[in-house]
Design a protein around this motif. Sequence first.
Motif, PDB file in Angstrom:
ATOM      1  N   PHE A  21      -5.894  -2.813  -1.363  1.00 47.23           N
ATOM      2  CA  PHE A  21      -6.093  -2.580   0.064  1.00 47.23           C
ATOM      3  C   PHE A  21      -6.916  -1.311   0.307  1.00 47.23           C
ATOM      4  O   PHE A  21      -7.876  -1.307   1.079  1.00 47.23           O
ATOM      5  CB  PHE A  21      -4.747  -2.448   0.778  1.00 47.23           C
ATOM      6  CG  PHE A  21      -4.837  -1.689   2.059  1.00 47.23           C
ATOM      7  CD1 PHE A  21      -5.368  -2.279   3.201  1.00 47.23           C
ATOM      8  CD2 PHE A  21      -4.433  -0.354   2.129  1.00 47.23           C
ATOM      9  CE1 PHE A  21      -5.478  -1.559   4.389  1.00 47.23           C
ATOM     10  CE2 PHE A  21      -4.540   0.365   3.301  1.00 47.23           C
ATOM     11  CZ  PHE A  21      -5.071  -0.240   4.437  1.00 47.23           C
ATOM     12  N   ALA A  22      -6.507  -0.200  -0.329  1.00 48.06           N
ATOM     13  CA  ALA A  22      -7.177   1.081  -0.087  1.00 48.06           C
ATOM     14  C   ALA A  22      -8.635   1.039  -0.545  1.00 48.06           C
ATOM     15  O   ALA A  22      -9.524   1.562   0.146  1.00 48.06           O
ATOM     16  CB  ALA A  22      -6.435   2.200  -0.807  1.00 48.06           C
ATOM     17  N   ARG A  23      -8.878   0.414  -1.660  1.00 47.90           N
ATOM     18  CA  ARG A  23     -10.260   0.333  -2.166  1.00 47.90           C
ATOM     19  C   ARG A  23     -11.125  -0.512  -1.232  1.00 47.90           C
ATOM     20  O   ARG A  23     -12.279  -0.154  -0.938  1.00 47.90           O
ATOM     21  CB  ARG A  23     -10.250  -0.272  -3.572  1.00 47.90           C
ATOM     22  CG  ARG A  23     -11.616  -0.304  -4.248  1.00 47.90           C
ATOM     23  CD  ARG A  23     -11.460  -0.584  -5.728  1.00 47.90           C
ATOM     24  NE  ARG A  23     -12.757  -0.612  -6.381  1.00 47.90           N
ATOM     25  CZ  ARG A  23     -13.440  -1.727  -6.640  1.00 47.90           C
ATOM     26  NH1 ARG A  23     -12.924  -2.911  -6.331  1.00 47.90           N
ATOM     27  NH2 ARG A  23     -14.621  -1.668  -7.232  1.00 47.90           N
TER      28      ARG A  23
ATOM     29  N   ILE B 221       1.534   2.129   4.717  1.00 47.54           N
ATOM     30  CA  ILE B 221       1.178   3.365   4.036  1.00 47.54           C
ATOM     31  C   ILE B 221       2.424   4.199   3.765  1.00 47.54           C
ATOM     32  O   ILE B 221       2.566   4.810   2.703  1.00 47.54           O
ATOM     33  CB  ILE B 221       0.162   4.173   4.872  1.00 47.54           C
ATOM     34  CG1 ILE B 221      -1.141   3.382   5.043  1.00 47.54           C
ATOM     35  CG2 ILE B 221      -0.125   5.518   4.218  1.00 47.54           C
ATOM     36  CD1 ILE B 221      -1.840   3.017   3.757  1.00 47.54           C
ATOM     37  N   GLY B 222       3.363   4.215   4.717  1.00 45.01           N
ATOM     38  CA  GLY B 222       4.602   4.952   4.514  1.00 45.01           C
ATOM     39  C   GLY B 222       5.383   4.434   3.314  1.00 45.01           C
ATOM     40  O   GLY B 222       5.902   5.218   2.505  1.00 45.01           O
ATOM     41  N   GLY B 223       5.436   3.107   3.184  1.00 46.60           N
ATOM     42  CA  GLY B 223       6.117   2.510   2.035  1.00 46.60           C
ATOM     43  C   GLY B 223       5.400   2.807   0.732  1.00 46.60           C
ATOM     44  O   GLY B 223       6.041   3.085  -0.293  1.00 46.60           O
TER      45      GLY B 223
ATOM     46  N   PHE C  85      -6.932   9.488   0.144  1.00 46.22           N
ATOM     47  CA  PHE C  85      -5.953  10.298  -0.586  1.00 46.22           C
ATOM     48  C   PHE C  85      -4.554  10.170   0.003  1.00 46.22           C
ATOM     49  O   PHE C  85      -4.397  10.100   1.228  1.00 46.22           O
ATOM     50  CB  PHE C  85      -6.317  11.788  -0.508  1.00 46.22           C
ATOM     51  CG  PHE C  85      -7.670  12.151  -1.035  1.00 46.22           C
ATOM     52  CD1 PHE C  85      -7.830  12.667  -2.315  1.00 46.22           C
ATOM     53  CD2 PHE C  85      -8.801  12.014  -0.235  1.00 46.22           C
ATOM     54  CE1 PHE C  85      -9.084  13.022  -2.793  1.00 46.22           C
ATOM     55  CE2 PHE C  85     -10.051  12.366  -0.706  1.00 46.22           C
ATOM     56  CZ  PHE C  85     -10.194  12.874  -1.982  1.00 46.22           C
ATOM     57  N   LEU C  86      -3.563  10.193  -0.878  1.00 43.10           N
ATOM     58  CA  LEU C  86      -2.179  10.410  -0.476  1.00 43.10           C
ATOM     59  C   LEU C  86      -1.704  11.649  -1.233  1.00 43.10           C
ATOM     60  O   LEU C  86      -1.798  11.707  -2.466  1.00 43.10           O
ATOM     61  CB  LEU C  86      -1.303   9.201  -0.788  1.00 43.10           C
ATOM     62  CG  LEU C  86      -1.564   7.954   0.064  1.00 43.10           C
ATOM     63  CD1 LEU C  86      -0.659   6.811  -0.374  1.00 43.10           C
ATOM     64  CD2 LEU C  86      -1.372   8.247   1.550  1.00 43.10           C
TER      65      LEU C  86
END
Length: 232
Positions: free
Chosen positions: A127-129, A70-72, A141-142
Amino acid sequence: MKSRDIVILLLLIVVCTAGVFMVDERYRESQRAEAVERFRLLSALRKSALLSYLDTARAEVSFWGSSEHIGGAMAGLEAGWNAMGADAGDQLQSLYMNPRQGQAPNVVSDAGDGSAYSAAHADLHAFAREFVTERGYYDFFLIDADGNIIYTVEKEADYGTNLTAGPYAKTGLADVFREALAADIAGAVALSDLARYAPSGGAPAIFAGTALRDAGGELTGVLALQLPSDTI
């Protein structure tokens, strides 16, 4: 029938009626007490289930907030956003909320514009979906440190807007963003109150979020989840 017999009969009727009334009242009181006890038990069970659900959401937000993946993704999306200039939000809404492929906005991984943002979006979106679908959340959210919503799964009206000065600066998501950034403890999770959220059709929503930091410990933004109203 003599008057004395009539009086006795009337007294017997009164006594029997009173007895029936008392039995009926005791039965009703027993039913009321049982109903109240059932309600109390149901309330306790529902409260326990909700607290457990919120604890799970907190744990998952905290876990993904410390993820290198997630950081990347955050770094790539933010770099792509910054490269688009001052109207980045408008550009992304045009690209992803009205996709040329004819698909629903939340399905599109790459808008096909060749931008650095779209490349980073494509790396994260599948991935997020899958995560929100499998885990039963509504959205992911980001948000960068300036309050720009640089990524969401659902691509609703909040996508590309700013939570400090935009139309949703007084929402539960904005509250969570501010609280997460202000937290002194790494991995701390902010939780909003249940309130209607206009971008999701006015449905009630709770948001959970945590601050994101780079390898040097600097704040880069916030990861947040939107919990679905039907589950709550």
